[in-house]
Design a protein around this motif. Sequence first.
Motif, PDB file in Angstrom:
ATOM      1  N   VAL A 286       0.847  -1.198   0.000  1.00 30.67           N
ATOM      2  CA  VAL A 286       0.000   0.000   0.000  1.00 30.67           C
ATOM      3  C   VAL A 286       0.883   1.248   0.000  1.00 30.67           C
ATOM      4  CG1 VAL A 286      -1.785   1.301   1.210  1.00 30.67           C
ATOM      5  CG2 VAL A 286      -1.900  -1.190   1.178  1.00 30.67           C
ATOM      6  N   ASN A 287       1.637   1.455   1.081  1.00 33.05           N
ATOM      7  CA  ASN A 287       2.402   2.697   1.201  1.00 33.05           C
ATOM      8  C   ASN A 287       3.503   2.798   0.141  1.00 33.05           C
ATOM      9  OD1 ASN A 287       2.737   5.173   2.501  1.00 33.05           O
ATOM     10  ND2 ASN A 287       4.274   4.382   3.913  1.00 33.05           N
ATOM     11  N   LEU A 288       4.294   1.749  -0.026  1.00 34.10           N
ATOM     12  CA  LEU A 288       5.379   1.770  -1.008  1.00 34.10           C
ATOM     13  C   LEU A 288       4.845   1.748  -2.434  1.00 34.10           C
ATOM     14  CD1 LEU A 288       8.476   1.587  -1.527  1.00 34.10           C
ATOM     15  CD2 LEU A 288       8.203  -0.901  -1.519  1.00 34.10           C
ATOM     16  N   ALA A 289       3.752   1.016  -2.654  1.00 33.42           N
ATOM     17  CA  ALA A 289       3.257   0.806  -4.015  1.00 33.42           C
ATOM     18  C   ALA A 289       2.487   1.989  -4.574  1.00 33.42           C
ATOM     19  CB  ALA A 289       2.363  -0.440  -4.045  1.00 33.42           C
ATOM     20  N   ARG A 290       1.897   2.828  -3.706  1.00 35.51           N
ATOM     21  CA  ARG A 290       0.971   3.845  -4.216  1.00 35.51           C
ATOM     22  C   ARG A 290       1.339   5.289  -3.895  1.00 35.51           C
ATOM     23  NH1 ARG A 290      -1.367   2.754  -8.324  1.00 35.51           N
ATOM     24  NH2 ARG A 290      -3.272   3.944  -7.934  1.00 35.51           N
ATOM     25  N   PHE A 291       2.441   5.532  -3.139  1.00 36.16           N
ATOM     26  CA  PHE A 291       2.732   6.902  -2.710  1.00 36.16           C
ATOM     27  C   PHE A 291       4.199   7.248  -2.983  1.00 36.16           C
ATOM     28  CE2 PHE A 291      -0.652   5.134  -0.102  1.00 36.16           C
ATOM     29  CZ  PHE A 291      -1.642   6.104  -0.228  1.00 36.16           C
ATOM     30  N   ARG A 352      -9.116  -2.662  -4.805  1.00 37.62           N
ATOM     31  CA  ARG A 352      -9.687  -2.964  -6.121  1.00 37.62           C
ATOM     32  C   ARG A 352      -9.224  -1.973  -7.191  1.00 37.62           C
ATOM     33  NH1 ARG A 352     -16.040  -3.436  -5.678  1.00 37.62           N
ATOM     34  NH2 ARG A 352     -15.723  -3.781  -7.915  1.00 37.62           N
ATOM     35  N   LYS A 353      -8.615  -0.851  -6.783  1.00 39.08           N
ATOM     36  CA  LYS A 353      -8.255   0.206  -7.730  1.00 39.08           C
ATOM     37  C   LYS A 353      -6.896   0.011  -8.398  1.00 39.08           C
ATOM     38  CE  LYS A 353     -10.980   3.716  -5.287  1.00 39.08           C
ATOM     39  NZ  LYS A 353     -10.952   5.022  -4.584  1.00 39.08           N
ATOM     40  N   TYR A 354      -6.087  -0.969  -7.911  1.00 40.59           N
ATOM     41  CA  TYR A 354      -4.776  -1.158  -8.542  1.00 40.59           C
ATOM     42  C   TYR A 354      -4.322  -2.599  -8.345  1.00 40.59           C
ATOM     43  CZ  TYR A 354      -2.705  -0.887  -3.834  1.00 40.59           C
ATOM     44  OH  TYR A 354      -2.373  -1.117  -2.527  1.00 40.59           O
ATOM     45  N   THR A 355      -3.399  -3.017  -9.196  1.00 39.29           N
ATOM     46  CA  THR A 355      -2.836  -4.369  -9.132  1.00 39.29           C
ATOM     47  C   THR A 355      -1.312  -4.272  -9.102  1.00 39.29           C
ATOM     48  OG1 THR A 355      -2.693  -4.629 -11.540  1.00 39.29           O
ATOM     49  CG2 THR A 355      -4.784  -5.243 -10.475  1.00 39.29           C
ATOM     50  N   TYR A 439      -1.650  -8.444  -5.198  1.00 36.03           N
ATOM     51  CA  TYR A 439      -1.952  -7.653  -4.005  1.00 36.03           C
ATOM     52  C   TYR A 439      -3.273  -8.092  -3.366  1.00 36.03           C
ATOM     53  CZ  TYR A 439       1.703  -4.255  -5.266  1.00 36.03           C
ATOM     54  OH  TYR A 439       2.900  -3.640  -5.536  1.00 36.03           O
ATOM     55  N   MET A 440      -4.259  -8.377  -4.191  1.00 30.41           N
ATOM     56  CA  MET A 440      -5.565  -8.742  -3.651  1.00 30.41           C
ATOM     57  C   MET A 440      -5.501 -10.040  -2.849  1.00 30.41           C
ATOM     58  SD  MET A 440      -8.687  -7.911  -3.176  1.00 30.41           S
ATOM     59  CE  MET A 440      -9.150  -6.645  -4.360  1.00 30.41           C
ATOM     60  N   ASN A 441      -4.663 -10.978  -3.278  1.00 26.17           N
ATOM     61  CA  ASN A 441      -4.519 -12.234  -2.538  1.00 26.17           C
ATOM     62  C   ASN A 441      -3.910 -11.994  -1.158  1.00 26.17           C
ATOM     63  OD1 ASN A 441      -5.360 -13.212  -4.982  1.00 26.17           O
ATOM     64  ND2 ASN A 441      -3.771 -14.774  -5.172  1.00 26.17           N
ATOM     65  N   LEU A 442      -2.880 -11.130  -1.101  1.00 20.55           N
ATOM     66  CA  LEU A 442      -2.262 -10.822   0.190  1.00 20.55           C
ATOM     67  C   LEU A 442      -3.236 -10.063   1.081  1.00 20.55           C
ATOM     68  CD1 LEU A 442       1.357  -9.809  -0.891  1.00 20.55           C
ATOM     69  CD2 LEU A 442       0.563 -11.998   0.024  1.00 20.55           C
ATOM     70  N   PHE A 443      -4.008  -9.149   0.483  1.00 22.90           N
ATOM     71  CA  PHE A 443      -5.022  -8.443   1.254  1.00 22.90           C
ATOM     72  C   PHE A 443      -6.032  -9.425   1.851  1.00 22.90           C
ATOM     73  CE2 PHE A 443      -9.370  -6.920   1.343  1.00 22.90           C
ATOM     74  CZ  PHE A 443      -9.283  -5.852   2.222  1.00 22.90           C
ATOM     75  N   ALA A 444      -6.527 -10.338   1.025  1.00 17.94           N
ATOM     76  CA  ALA A 444      -7.531 -11.305   1.492  1.00 17.94           C
ATOM     77  C   ALA A 444      -6.978 -12.175   2.620  1.00 17.94           C
ATOM     78  CB  ALA A 444      -7.999 -12.178   0.324  1.00 17.94           C
ATOM     79  N   SER A 445      -5.702 -12.544   2.528  1.00 18.01           N
ATOM     80  CA  SER A 445      -5.113 -13.371   3.578  1.00 18.01           C
ATOM     81  C   SER A 445      -5.104 -12.631   4.921  1.00 18.01           C
ATOM     82  CB  SER A 445      -3.701 -13.800   3.190  1.00 18.01           C
ATOM     83  OG  SER A 445      -2.798 -12.699   3.207  1.00 18.01           O
ATOM     84  N   CYS A 446      -4.851 -11.313   4.873  1.00 24.85           N
ATOM     85  CA  CYS A 446      -4.870 -10.517   6.107  1.00 24.85           C
ATOM     86  C   CYS A 446      -6.263 -10.511   6.722  1.00 24.85           C
ATOM     87  CB  CYS A 446      -4.441  -9.076   5.806  1.00 24.85           C
ATOM     88  SG  CYS A 446      -2.747  -8.881   5.218  1.00 24.85           S
ATOM     89  N   TRP A 447      -7.247 -10.216   5.928  1.00 25.10           N
ATOM     90  CA  TRP A 447      -8.618 -10.088   6.422  1.00 25.10           C
ATOM     91  C   TRP A 447      -9.124 -11.418   6.982  1.00 25.10           C
ATOM     92  CZ3 TRP A 447     -13.083  -7.665   2.994  1.00 25.10           C
ATOM     93  CH2 TRP A 447     -14.145  -7.291   3.831  1.00 25.10           C
ATOM     94  N   ILE A 448      -8.887 -12.497   6.261  1.00 23.80           N
ATOM     95  CA  ILE A 448      -9.367 -13.814   6.698  1.00 23.80           C
ATOM     96  C   ILE A 448      -8.686 -14.255   7.993  1.00 23.80           C
ATOM     97  CG2 ILE A 448      -9.380 -16.274   6.090  1.00 23.80           C
ATOM     98  CD1 ILE A 448      -9.733 -15.350   3.142  1.00 23.80           C
ATOM     99  N   LEU A 449      -7.369 -14.050   8.081  1.00 22.15           N
ATOM    100  CA  LEU A 449      -6.644 -14.441   9.297  1.00 22.15           C
ATOM    101  C   LEU A 449      -7.131 -13.677  10.527  1.00 22.15           C
ATOM    102  CD1 LEU A 449      -2.902 -14.875   8.248  1.00 22.15           C
ATOM    103  CD2 LEU A 449      -4.333 -16.562   9.403  1.00 22.15           C
ATOM    104  N   LEU A 450      -7.337 -12.380  10.370  1.00 21.95           N
ATOM    105  CA  LEU A 450      -7.757 -11.558  11.498  1.00 21.95           C
ATOM    106  C   LEU A 450      -9.149 -11.974  11.984  1.00 21.95           C
ATOM    107  CD1 LEU A 450      -6.450  -8.129  10.188  1.00 21.95           C
ATOM    108  CD2 LEU A 450      -5.604  -9.339  12.208  1.00 21.95           C
ATOM    109  N   ALA A 451     -10.089 -12.097  11.062  1.00 23.40           N
ATOM    110  CA  ALA A 451     -11.452 -12.466  11.451  1.00 23.40           C
ATOM    111  C   ALA A 451     -11.505 -13.893  11.988  1.00 23.40           C
ATOM    112  CB  ALA A 451     -12.387 -12.312  10.245  1.00 23.40           C
TER     113      ALA A 451
END
Length: 500
Positions: A286-291, A352-355, A439-451
């Motif tokens: 997120v931070n490195l990839a988009r800013f 969803r706005k970038y890959t 990126y979306m796969n890594l994002f999903a892994s974070c959300w699923i693990l936390l919940a």
Amino acid sequence: MAEAMKYPTTRDNLVEPKVAERPTGWKYKSSKLGPVTLPWYASPESQLILVSLVCFLCPGMFNALNGLGGAGQLSKNAYASDASNSALYATFAVVGFFAGTVTNAVGIRFALSFGGLGYCVYVSSYLCYKHTQNLGYIVFAGCLLGCCAGILWSAQGAIMMSYPPEKLKGRFISWFWMIFNMGAVIGSLVELGLNFGNHDNSTVSDGTYVGFLVLTFLGACLSWTLVDAKHVVRRDGSRIILMKHPTWKTEIFGLWETLWSDPYIILLFPMFFASNWFYTYQFNDVNLARFDTRTRALNNTLYWLAQMFGALIFGFALDFPYVRRTTRAKVAWVVMFVLTFAIWGGGYVFQRKYTREDTKKKDPFFYDWNSEGYVGPMFLYIFYGFYDAAWQTCVYWFMGAISNNGRKLANFAGFYKGIQSAGAAIIWRLDGLGSPPPYMNLFASCWILLAGSLVVALPVMLLKIKDTVPVEEDLRFTDETIEDVIGHEVVYDLPKRERV
């Protein structure tokens, strides 16, 4: 078992503890700063502030550096950072399981000082890599820091969870988290100042690395100002529960005995595993990839500042005196579950706005703080920081609510950091592969693990956290003779018995 029946673990065969008066000497003298009475040097409050400042200067600077994404290196080349951090957390994962044992054996001061030196070497490796591209040194520094940080965090966890009385544990955790994260805030402000005019995506300046190198060394030196746990005196005159003359044999055995006597701690392991998993995604993807560089520094500052507020709010809420602790534990679980879906739901909209392919283009788009549409991602990043502090504060509070025994809590902290680091090693490695996951796969892994980890931990909130922990329960987890020491006077002396 006959011997266990002969010596049941009840207050009937315990000598009631005597509340000792505060000793004399400079370490126990309070001082005033205007209308405010400051705690004495050997008080839990003063010792917490000191250990918080050590973490302010060591892990705090580490967080500030890594929060930039790629530890300040080129935005299209986070390979060195991924390799170093993967080695760091892989080593940490192993050392963390035994860090409580090492801390109990060598003492708090040595553990913190040794840990601080690892951060110095780690920072120096990035300065070296910027000019020489020496990948071997940067991976070695990661391995060394894995050993050092495992021991440092075990010592910190033992202090934070065992020094305060039960009713102040959440407050102590929040105080620590605020001071510790202030280190990352200050470090990020230094980055922002040194890179204020840097609109491109080059590495950060040499001055950033040199400044962090000096600060981490000061943190290692500061650890020697702490006093031994046996000299710490609470406001009511009580002292910390300690074992006299621990040996390597009894301490190593105690590590496994903790799992044997408290198997429910395994239900918290998924929360431990998830607690650092999302850093790689947030910092690199997120931070490195988009800013751009200066906006990454601003995001980094806001991220760690939000952590301070998160720790403050959750720490004081978890200690709210007019609600039973069992109720607070359940409410905390519900709040974290709601925040998980609210904040990470917003993250899904942004992701969803970038890959990953978009960032590899010849001229990829990077947000600057003057760019149109920056405000939304900025607030998302702020909420990511708030959520991290809430998660870490709750996990520490849950562990502290289970027991008051310093030896057991040191082992809990070791399990926590070890499993946490195993997860971090895996995700840093995944992100550093030649063909990393989308990126979306890594994002999903974070959300699923936390919940998912919250669901697994729910039985601990419902069944194991009590309004108070009886001292007999804290003292029965070992077969060895256990003594609670007040000064040099033994107030508990239980005979060796079978496990009950």
